[in-house]
Design a protein around this motif. Structure first.
Motif, PDB file in Angstrom:
ATOM      1  N   PRO A   8      -5.452  -1.782   2.494  1.00  0.00           N
ATOM      2  CA  PRO A   8      -4.946  -0.486   2.968  1.00  0.00           C
ATOM      3  C   PRO A   8      -4.205   0.210   1.826  1.00  0.00           C
ATOM      4  O   PRO A   8      -3.599  -0.446   0.973  1.00  0.00           O
ATOM      5  CB  PRO A   8      -4.001  -0.873   4.106  1.00  0.00           C
ATOM      6  N   LYS A   9      -4.211   1.528   1.824  1.00  0.00           N
ATOM      7  CA  LYS A   9      -3.696   2.276   0.687  1.00  0.00           C
ATOM      8  C   LYS A   9      -2.254   1.929   0.348  1.00  0.00           C
ATOM      9  O   LYS A   9      -1.909   1.709  -0.825  1.00  0.00           O
ATOM     10  CB  LYS A   9      -3.817   3.781   0.954  1.00  0.00           C
ATOM     11  N   ALA A  10      -1.375   1.875   1.343  1.00  0.00           N
ATOM     12  CA  ALA A  10       0.035   1.592   1.076  1.00  0.00           C
ATOM     13  C   ALA A  10       0.204   0.205   0.459  1.00  0.00           C
ATOM     14  O   ALA A  10       0.976   0.022  -0.498  1.00  0.00           O
ATOM     15  CB  ALA A  10       0.848   1.710   2.355  1.00  0.00           C
ATOM     16  N   ARG A  11      -0.498  -0.778   0.982  1.00  0.00           N
ATOM     17  CA  ARG A  11      -0.420  -2.143   0.435  1.00  0.00           C
ATOM     18  C   ARG A  11      -1.000  -2.174  -0.978  1.00  0.00           C
ATOM     19  O   ARG A  11      -0.465  -2.852  -1.866  1.00  0.00           O
ATOM     20  CB  ARG A  11      -1.177  -3.095   1.356  1.00  0.00           C
ATOM     21  N   ARG A  12      -2.082  -1.447  -1.191  1.00  0.00           N
ATOM     22  CA  ARG A  12      -2.720  -1.378  -2.510  1.00  0.00           C
ATOM     23  C   ARG A  12      -1.746  -0.857  -3.551  1.00  0.00           C
ATOM     24  O   ARG A  12      -1.600  -1.438  -4.631  1.00  0.00           O
ATOM     25  CB  ARG A  12      -3.938  -0.464  -2.405  1.00  0.00           C
ATOM     26  N   ARG A  13      -1.055   0.235  -3.223  1.00  0.00           N
ATOM     27  CA  ARG A  13      -0.117   0.818  -4.170  1.00  0.00           C
ATOM     28  C   ARG A  13       1.081  -0.104  -4.410  1.00  0.00           C
ATOM     29  O   ARG A  13       1.584  -0.206  -5.529  1.00  0.00           O
ATOM     30  CB  ARG A  13       0.361   2.178  -3.663  1.00  0.00           C
ATOM     31  N   LEU A  14       1.535  -0.759  -3.372  1.00  0.00           N
ATOM     32  CA  LEU A  14       2.674  -1.668  -3.506  1.00  0.00           C
ATOM     33  C   LEU A  14       2.335  -2.814  -4.446  1.00  0.00           C
ATOM     34  O   LEU A  14       3.114  -3.164  -5.335  1.00  0.00           O
ATOM     35  CB  LEU A  14       3.097  -2.193  -2.140  1.00  0.00           C
ATOM     36  N   GLU A  15       1.171  -3.419  -4.275  1.00  0.00           N
ATOM     37  CA  GLU A  15       0.782  -4.531  -5.125  1.00  0.00           C
ATOM     38  C   GLU A  15       0.481  -4.084  -6.545  1.00  0.00           C
ATOM     39  O   GLU A  15       0.677  -4.849  -7.504  1.00  0.00           O
ATOM     40  CB  GLU A  15      -0.438  -5.255  -4.518  1.00  0.00           C
ATOM     41  N   LEU A  16       0.016  -2.849  -6.697  1.00  0.00           N
ATOM     42  CA  LEU A  16      -0.241  -2.325  -8.032  1.00  0.00           C
ATOM     43  C   LEU A  16       1.064  -2.042  -8.775  1.00  0.00           C
ATOM     44  O   LEU A  16       1.083  -1.945  -9.988  1.00  0.00           O
ATOM     45  CB  LEU A  16      -1.096  -1.054  -7.933  1.00  0.00           C
ATOM     46  N   GLY A  17       2.140  -1.926  -7.996  1.00  0.00           N
ATOM     47  CA  GLY A  17       3.423  -1.651  -8.603  1.00  0.00           C
ATOM     48  C   GLY A  17       3.753  -0.175  -8.648  1.00  0.00           C
ATOM     49  O   GLY A  17       4.681   0.239  -9.345  1.00  0.00           O
ATOM     50  N   SER A  18       2.997   0.634  -7.911  1.00  0.00           N
ATOM     51  CA  SER A  18       3.244   2.081  -7.839  1.00  0.00           C
ATOM     52  C   SER A  18       3.171   2.517  -6.387  1.00  0.00           C
ATOM     53  O   SER A  18       2.173   3.107  -5.957  1.00  0.00           O
ATOM     54  CB  SER A  18       2.209   2.849  -8.673  1.00  0.00           C
ATOM     55  N   PRO A  19       4.173   2.211  -5.591  1.00  0.00           N
ATOM     56  CA  PRO A  19       4.141   2.598  -4.176  1.00  0.00           C
ATOM     57  C   PRO A  19       4.094   4.102  -4.015  1.00  0.00           C
ATOM     58  O   PRO A  19       4.575   4.836  -4.856  1.00  0.00           O
ATOM     59  CB  PRO A  19       5.433   2.002  -3.611  1.00  0.00           C
ATOM     60  N   GLU A  20       3.525   4.558  -2.885  1.00  0.00           N
ATOM     61  CA  GLU A  20       3.433   6.002  -2.619  1.00  0.00           C
ATOM     62  C   GLU A  20       4.816   6.590  -2.430  1.00  0.00           C
ATOM     63  O   GLU A  20       5.701   5.959  -1.905  1.00  0.00           O
ATOM     64  CB  GLU A  20       2.587   6.247  -1.381  1.00  0.00           C
TER      65      GLU A  20
END
Length: 357
Positions: free
Chosen positions: A345-357
């Motif tokens: 999911p997008k929010a989880r993706r950004r969190l793990e990438l280190g750039s949360p929305e």
């Protein structure tokens, strides 16, 4: 790229051009230009070997085509990018761009308008093979109150869907770019075939831009001439300086739009922010760049759409570069991790990438 995005840097765009027929009658007009435009492009393309077999082929084009095939082999063998038919054919379209993209943003927001397609998700632009058709949509949206940009795109990716038709071809719109630029474009577009997250333009484009930048530098270090490497680094430095300047301007505008102001106060604050952005650019142009005016046009046309699209193509690049290092600078591991993130999911993706929305 030329135009809006070429100014800040080469960031090839995939265009959602092939699947709108699944969305119903409202898309029929767009469908017609999309299908016919892409088929014309495919029909114009011939295998690179056929071009090279012509004794009267322009020597400069011959050199570029030979280079493109070395780059294509390198993309698969060293960068672990897809091994398929893409960029094994060449077409001269007789025009300066493959497609023209329309981007739009509200008058007091940097959030781009999106267009959605089955299977491919949503994108913050609408691509057209015909410049006039792109401008017609821009005029319509402008009349509705949107801020617009229309810009030429030298290449787009079919995300691998076009391989059964011979793959995405090399085009006259970019084949004569500098060695580093040509390398980056091919690597960027192939990255779109490697990993893709529906409804996340910033993730997709930043990933491809990171592959472009890291891949081009590695190619030049291993195979490019010192002159080509120096030219690429000089261009990249100026591009990065532009991006830093423009993104600071974007943050200034975002600060204005985040305030609780009256309509009159908001408009005044926006005008003041734009004036400050222009002044910052002129100081940089007349100072560190010693009068070099290559970005005058971009800043003269700058609006919410222009600043909005900058973030879409560059905002997560540092995060992907860090991810590459975290994966041991190993290309297969890096791509596999990006694919894993793309499935979240997008929010989880950004969190793990280190750039949360």
């Amino acid at each position: 790229m030329r135009g809006l995005i070429r100014a800040p840097g080469r960031a090839g765009l995939w265009a959602a051009l092939l699947l709108p027929w699944l969305t119903g009658c409202a898309q029929l007009g767009y469908l017609g230009q999309a299908v016919s435009g892409h088929l014309q492009l495919v029909q114009a393309a011939r295998p690179v070997d056929q071009w090279l077999s012509q004794p009267d082929l322009d020597p400069a084009l011959r050199e570029r085509l030979l280079l493109s095939q070395r780059l294509r082999d390198y993309a698969t063998a060293t960068l672990a990018l897809p091994d398929n038919a893409s960029y094994r054919r060449y077409a001269d379209l007789g025009r300066p761009a493959a497609v023209w993209n329309v981007v739009a943003a509200p008058p007091y927001s940097l959030q781009l308008k999106t267009w959605c397609y089955p299977l491919m998700g949503c994108a913050g632009y609408r691509g057209f093979f015909d410049r006039a058709a792109a401008q017609a949509l821009a005029d319509q949206l402008k009349a509705e109150g949107w801020e617009l940009q229309v810009y030429p795109v030298p290449a787009y990716s079919t995300l691998g869907w076009g391989n059964w038709l011979g793959g995405d071809p090399l085009l006259n719109t970019f084949i004569r770019d500098g060695e580093g630029e040509l390398a980056g474009l091919i690597f960027h577009e192939l990255a779109h075939q490697q990993a893709y997250a529906a409804d996340d333009t910033e993730f997709n484009e930043s990933y491809a831009t990171a592959v472009e930048r890291m891949g081009a530098r590695r190619w030049l270090a291993e195979h490019g001439s010192a002159e080509a490497a120096l030219a690429y680094e000089r261009q990249r430095q100026r591009r990065d300086e532009f991006l830093a300047l423009a993104l600071r301007g974007r943050e200034r505008l975002a600060g204005v739009y985040g305030q609780d102001l009256t309509p009159e106060g908001r408009e005044t604050a926006k005008r003041e922010a734009m004036a400050a952005i222009q002044a910052d650019y002129r100081r940089w142009r007349d100072g560190p760049w010693q009068g070099w005016a290559g970005y005058d046009g971009w800043f003269a046309r700058a609006n919410n759409a222009a600043f909005g699209v900058l973030a879409a193509y560059h905002g997560l690049v540092p995060a992907f570069e860090r991810l590459f290092v975290a994966q041991g600078s190993d290309w297969p591991r890096f791509h596999a991790e990006v694919k894993r993130l793309a499935a979240l999911p997008k929010a989880r993706r950004r969190l793990e990438l280190g750039s949360p929305e």
